[in-house]
Write a protein that holds these residues in place. Sequence first.
Motif, PDB file in Angstrom:
ATOM      1  N   VAL A 279     -12.464   3.305 -13.817  1.00 29.82           N
ATOM      2  CA  VAL A 279     -11.069   2.931 -13.424  1.00 29.82           C
ATOM      3  C   VAL A 279     -10.905   3.396 -12.070  1.00 29.82           C
ATOM      4  N   GLY A 280     -11.367   4.505 -11.793  1.00 27.64           N
ATOM      5  CA  GLY A 280     -11.171   5.196 -10.317  1.00 27.64           C
ATOM      6  C   GLY A 280     -11.987   4.229  -9.375  1.00 27.64           C
ATOM      7  N   SER A 281     -13.238   3.836  -9.704  1.00 29.53           N
ATOM      8  CA  SER A 281     -14.067   2.928  -9.037  1.00 29.53           C
ATOM      9  C   SER A 281     -13.407   1.749  -8.876  1.00 29.53           C
ATOM     10  N   ALA A 282     -12.964   1.132  -9.759  1.00 34.40           N
ATOM     11  CA  ALA A 282     -12.054  -0.195  -9.596  1.00 34.40           C
ATOM     12  C   ALA A 282     -10.772  -0.054  -8.410  1.00 34.40           C
ATOM     13  N   LEU A 283     -10.053   1.209  -8.625  1.00 32.95           N
ATOM     14  CA  LEU A 283      -9.135   1.399  -7.505  1.00 32.95           C
ATOM     15  C   LEU A 283      -9.685   1.715  -6.152  1.00 32.95           C
ATOM     16  N   SER A 284     -10.903   2.238  -6.106  1.00 33.40           N
ATOM     17  CA  SER A 284     -11.526   2.447  -4.811  1.00 33.40           C
ATOM     18  C   SER A 284     -11.968   0.923  -4.288  1.00 33.40           C
ATOM     19  N   PHE A 285     -12.371   0.042  -5.044  1.00 32.57           N
ATOM     20  CA  PHE A 285     -12.622  -1.309  -4.711  1.00 32.57           C
ATOM     21  C   PHE A 285     -11.280  -1.932  -3.860  1.00 32.57           C
ATOM     22  N   ALA A 286     -10.208  -1.649  -4.596  1.00 32.47           N
ATOM     23  CA  ALA A 286      -9.161  -2.341  -4.212  1.00 32.47           C
ATOM     24  C   ALA A 286      -8.441  -1.563  -3.060  1.00 32.47           C
ATOM     25  N   CYS A 287      -8.789  -0.305  -2.829  1.00 31.97           N
ATOM     26  CA  CYS A 287      -8.379   0.416  -1.759  1.00 31.97           C
ATOM     27  C   CYS A 287      -9.152  -0.031  -0.507  1.00 31.97           C
ATOM     28  N   LEU A 350       3.150   0.929  -3.477  1.00 35.38           N
ATOM     29  CA  LEU A 350       3.696   0.933  -2.087  1.00 35.38           C
ATOM     30  C   LEU A 350       2.935   0.213  -1.140  1.00 35.38           C
ATOM     31  N   PHE A 351       1.565   0.356  -1.357  1.00 31.54           N
ATOM     32  CA  PHE A 351       0.701  -0.488  -0.459  1.00 31.54           C
ATOM     33  C   PHE A 351       0.871  -2.058  -0.463  1.00 31.54           C
ATOM     34  N   ALA A 352       1.111  -2.520  -1.805  1.00 34.30           N
ATOM     35  CA  ALA A 352       1.315  -3.879  -2.114  1.00 34.30           C
ATOM     36  C   ALA A 352       2.725  -4.213  -1.490  1.00 34.30           C
ATOM     37  N   THR A 353       3.640  -3.219  -1.642  1.00 37.90           N
ATOM     38  CA  THR A 353       5.149  -3.488  -0.784  1.00 37.90           C
ATOM     39  C   THR A 353       4.936  -3.823   0.578  1.00 37.90           C
ATOM     40  N   GLY A 354       4.313  -2.850   1.342  1.00 41.94           N
ATOM     41  CA  GLY A 354       4.078  -2.781   2.482  1.00 41.94           C
ATOM     42  C   GLY A 354       3.246  -4.088   3.123  1.00 41.94           C
ATOM     43  N   ALA A 488      -1.292 -18.756   8.506  1.00 43.93           N
ATOM     44  CA  ALA A 488      -2.509 -18.334   7.737  1.00 43.93           C
ATOM     45  C   ALA A 488      -2.515 -16.909   7.363  1.00 43.93           C
ATOM     46  N   ILE A 489      -2.236 -15.993   8.488  1.00 43.78           N
ATOM     47  CA  ILE A 489      -2.284 -14.482   8.442  1.00 43.78           C
ATOM     48  C   ILE A 489      -1.228 -13.981   7.385  1.00 43.78           C
ATOM     49  N   ASP A 490      -0.398 -14.620   7.299  1.00 42.77           N
ATOM     50  CA  ASP A 490       0.856 -14.101   6.466  1.00 42.77           C
ATOM     51  C   ASP A 490       0.217 -14.524   4.880  1.00 42.77           C
ATOM     52  N   GLU A 491      -0.492 -15.463   4.741  1.00 46.22           N
ATOM     53  CA  GLU A 491      -0.879 -15.794   3.518  1.00 46.22           C
ATOM     54  C   GLU A 491      -2.230 -14.801   2.942  1.00 46.22           C
ATOM     55  N   ALA A 497      -1.766  -7.950  -0.950  1.00 46.09           N
ATOM     56  CA  ALA A 497      -0.778  -7.485  -1.971  1.00 46.09           C
ATOM     57  C   ALA A 497      -0.926  -7.947  -3.323  1.00 46.09           C
ATOM     58  N   THR A 498      -1.434  -9.143  -3.658  1.00 51.80           N
ATOM     59  CA  THR A 498      -1.612  -9.612  -5.037  1.00 51.80           C
ATOM     60  C   THR A 498      -2.743  -8.770  -5.397  1.00 51.80           C
ATOM     61  N   LEU A 499      -3.781  -8.559  -4.857  1.00 53.58           N
ATOM     62  CA  LEU A 499      -4.977  -7.885  -5.254  1.00 53.58           C
ATOM     63  C   LEU A 499      -4.795  -6.469  -5.560  1.00 53.58           C
ATOM     64  N   THR A 500      -4.046  -5.705  -4.651  1.00 54.57           N
ATOM     65  CA  THR A 500      -3.543  -4.452  -4.769  1.00 54.57           C
ATOM     66  C   THR A 500      -2.696  -4.409  -5.913  1.00 54.57           C
ATOM     67  N   LEU A 501      -1.730  -5.254  -6.538  1.00 57.43           N
ATOM     68  CA  LEU A 501      -0.996  -5.129  -7.627  1.00 57.43           C
ATOM     69  C   LEU A 501      -1.592  -5.461  -9.021  1.00 57.43           C
ATOM     70  N   VAL A 502      -2.671  -6.227  -8.688  1.00 55.90           N
ATOM     71  CA  VAL A 502      -3.514  -6.558 -10.026  1.00 55.90           C
ATOM     72  C   VAL A 502      -4.291  -5.291 -10.665  1.00 55.90           C
ATOM     73  N   VAL A 503      -4.829  -4.681  -9.585  1.00 47.49           N
ATOM     74  CA  VAL A 503      -5.648  -3.326 -10.145  1.00 47.49           C
ATOM     75  C   VAL A 503      -4.803  -2.344 -10.812  1.00 47.49           C
ATOM     76  N   ILE A 504      -3.518  -2.381 -10.458  1.00 45.38           N
ATOM     77  CA  ILE A 504      -2.599  -1.569 -11.232  1.00 45.38           C
ATOM     78  C   ILE A 504      -2.622  -1.570 -12.619  1.00 45.38           C
ATOM     79  N   LEU A 505      -3.115  -3.057 -13.363  1.00 47.67           N
ATOM     80  CA  LEU A 505      -3.120  -3.346 -14.612  1.00 47.67           C
ATOM     81  C   LEU A 505      -4.271  -2.505 -15.485  1.00 47.67           C
ATOM     82  N   ALA A 506      -5.258  -1.938 -14.555  1.00 48.37           N
ATOM     83  CA  ALA A 506      -6.230  -1.079 -15.334  1.00 48.37           C
ATOM     84  C   ALA A 506      -5.850   0.109 -15.342  1.00 48.37           C
ATOM     85  N   LEU A 507      -4.595   0.614 -15.051  1.00 45.43           N
ATOM     86  CA  LEU A 507      -4.259   2.133 -15.125  1.00 45.43           C
ATOM     87  C   LEU A 507      -4.126   2.495 -16.824  1.00 45.43           C
ATOM     88  N   PRO A 508      -3.511   1.578 -17.476  1.00 39.05           N
ATOM     89  CA  PRO A 508      -3.528   1.866 -18.739  1.00 39.05           C
ATOM     90  C   PRO A 508      -4.739   2.000 -19.718  1.00 39.05           C
TER      91      PRO A 508
END
Length: 522
Positions: A279-287, A350-354, A488-491, A497-508
Motif C-alpha cells: 500500500v505504501g508503494s501504491a501511494l508512492s506511485f500516486a505521489c 489536500l493534494f487532490a483538492t489543490g 486541455a491542461i485543465d483536463e 486529482a482523480t488518480l490521487t483520490l483513487v489511491v486513497i481507497l487502498a488505505l483500508p
Amino acid sequence: MPSAYVARVVLREPVVGARTWAGFATMCTGMFIAILDIQIVATSLPTIQSALGIPPDQMSWVQTAYLTPEVLLIPLTGLLTRLITMRWLFVASVSVFTVASCGCAASGSFATLIAWRVLQGASGGTLIPAVFSAVFLLFPDERQGIATTIAGVLAVLAPTTGPVVGGWITETLSWHWLFLINVVPGTLSALGGVWLLTRDQPSGLLRELDLAALSLLAVSLACLEVGLKEAPELGWVTPITLSCLGTSMLTAVLFVRRTLAARHPVVQLTMLADRRFAVGSALSFACGVGLFGSVYLIPVFLGFVRGHSPLEIGKIMLVTGLTQLATAPLAVALERRLDATVLALLGFGLFATGSALSATQSVATDYDGMFWPQIVRGLSIMLCLLAPTRLALGHLPPEQIPDASGLFNLMRNLGGAIGLALVDTVIYGRVSGHATDLAARLASGDGEAARAVGIPQALFAAHAGEPADPATRAFVAPLIERAALAAAIDEAWILIATLTLVVILALPLVRRRAEPTLEKTP
C-alpha cells in the motif's frame, strides 16, 4: 524476552550524533543536485538545442537518456548496497555523477552529450533510494520523521526551484553551467561521504549477481521508458509504441518468474506480499504521478499559454516550495502523533483538492489565480512523502530496507513516467478537439467562447455575424490554440486529482500495527 526482538531493537536504535547528521546531510546534498539537474536542464533545452545544432525531434532524448538508466538503477540499490556498502555506493555514485556533469559541460556534439547523460542518470539513480534507506539505517524511530522530512523537502524543493535556477543560468551564463554547478557540491559530497558515513562490511557476493535477470530488468524498464515517451505524440497503438510496451511487458513477466525462483534475486519482489509495503508503494506511485505531473503542467501553462520566461515561471512556482518549507515542522509534528493511514488521507486529500482548484484555469490566469492551488498542494506535499515512506519502510528490519527503498522509490519514478505520459496524452489528444469546438462557437456568435479565447467583447460584438477574412483568421487562430491548450491542461489537472483520490481507497487494506510488548526478564 524473544531474542529476535532484542536484536531488532538493538539494530534499530543507533547512537545519533553530529557526525551522523553531517553524513546524512552530505547524502542529501548529493541527492539534491541529482534531482535539480533534471529540472534545470529541462527549462533550458532550447538553448542547448541551438548551441549543439540538435534536431528538434531529437531534443527530448537529452532527458530520456538520463531518466532511462536512472529508472534501471533505482531498484538495484539494495543489491549494490550489499555488495559495496551504503557508504561506498554513495561515494561512487556522487563521484561518477560529478565527472559525468563535467563531461556534459564539455560536450561538443549531440552524441557526446547523450553518452554523458546516460552515465549521469545511471549514477544519479541510486542517490534517492540510498538517502531514504539511510533514514531508517542511521536513525532511531523518534528521529526518522525529522530525517524523512529533510530528505523530502530537498527531494521536492529541487524540482520546484529548478526553473528559477535554470532560468537564471540560461539568462546570465552559458548552458555549460547547467552542469558545472554540480561540480563543487558533488566533490564535497564525495569527500564528506568518505569521512562521515559509517564503515560497514559488505554482505553480498558478486558471484551471486544474476546477470540474466539483470538483463531482463534493463530491457523491460528501458522499453517502458521509451514507450511512455513516444506514446503521447505517436499514439498508443502505433507500431513503435506497441513494440516497446509489448517488449517491456514480456521481459517483465520473464524477469518476475526468474526472480521469484532465484536463490539470490536481483530485486526482492517478495516484499510486495507485505501489505503495508504494498500500500505504501501504491501511494508512492500516486505521489509520483502528482509531483511529476504538477511540476510539468505549471511550466507548460505559464510558458505556452501565458508566455512567461523560464525565470518568471520559476518565481511563480516558488510558492509551492516556500509553502512546503514553512509547513515542514507541522508535518513532522503530525507524523509523530497521527497514524500513517490518517496522515496519507489528509495529505492525498489536500493534494487532490489543490489539483482540482488548478482545473479552473483560463487564458487570463496568472500568479494570483495560481496562488491558492499552489498553497494547498504545498501544504500536502510533505504529508504525501512522509505517510507512504512510514507505511512502506517504517516496520521493516534493517537488512531489508535497502531493497525495499529501491522498490519504493522505483514506484514513485514509474508513477511519474506513466503520469507524464497520461498528461501528454490528454494534452495531445484534446487540444485539437477544443480548438475545433471554440472555432465553431465563435462562428456562431457565442460571446462565452470569445471571452474564453480572450477576444475583447466590444470587438467581437462589432464583427459578429460577419464572414471572417484572412487577416481576422490569422489574428484569432493563435488565440484559439492558446485557449484550447488551457482547456486541455485543465483536463490534465482533473486526471491528476482523480488518480490521487483513487489511491486513497487502498488505505483500508492496511492493518494497524500492534506494538510489541516487552517481556520481563528474570
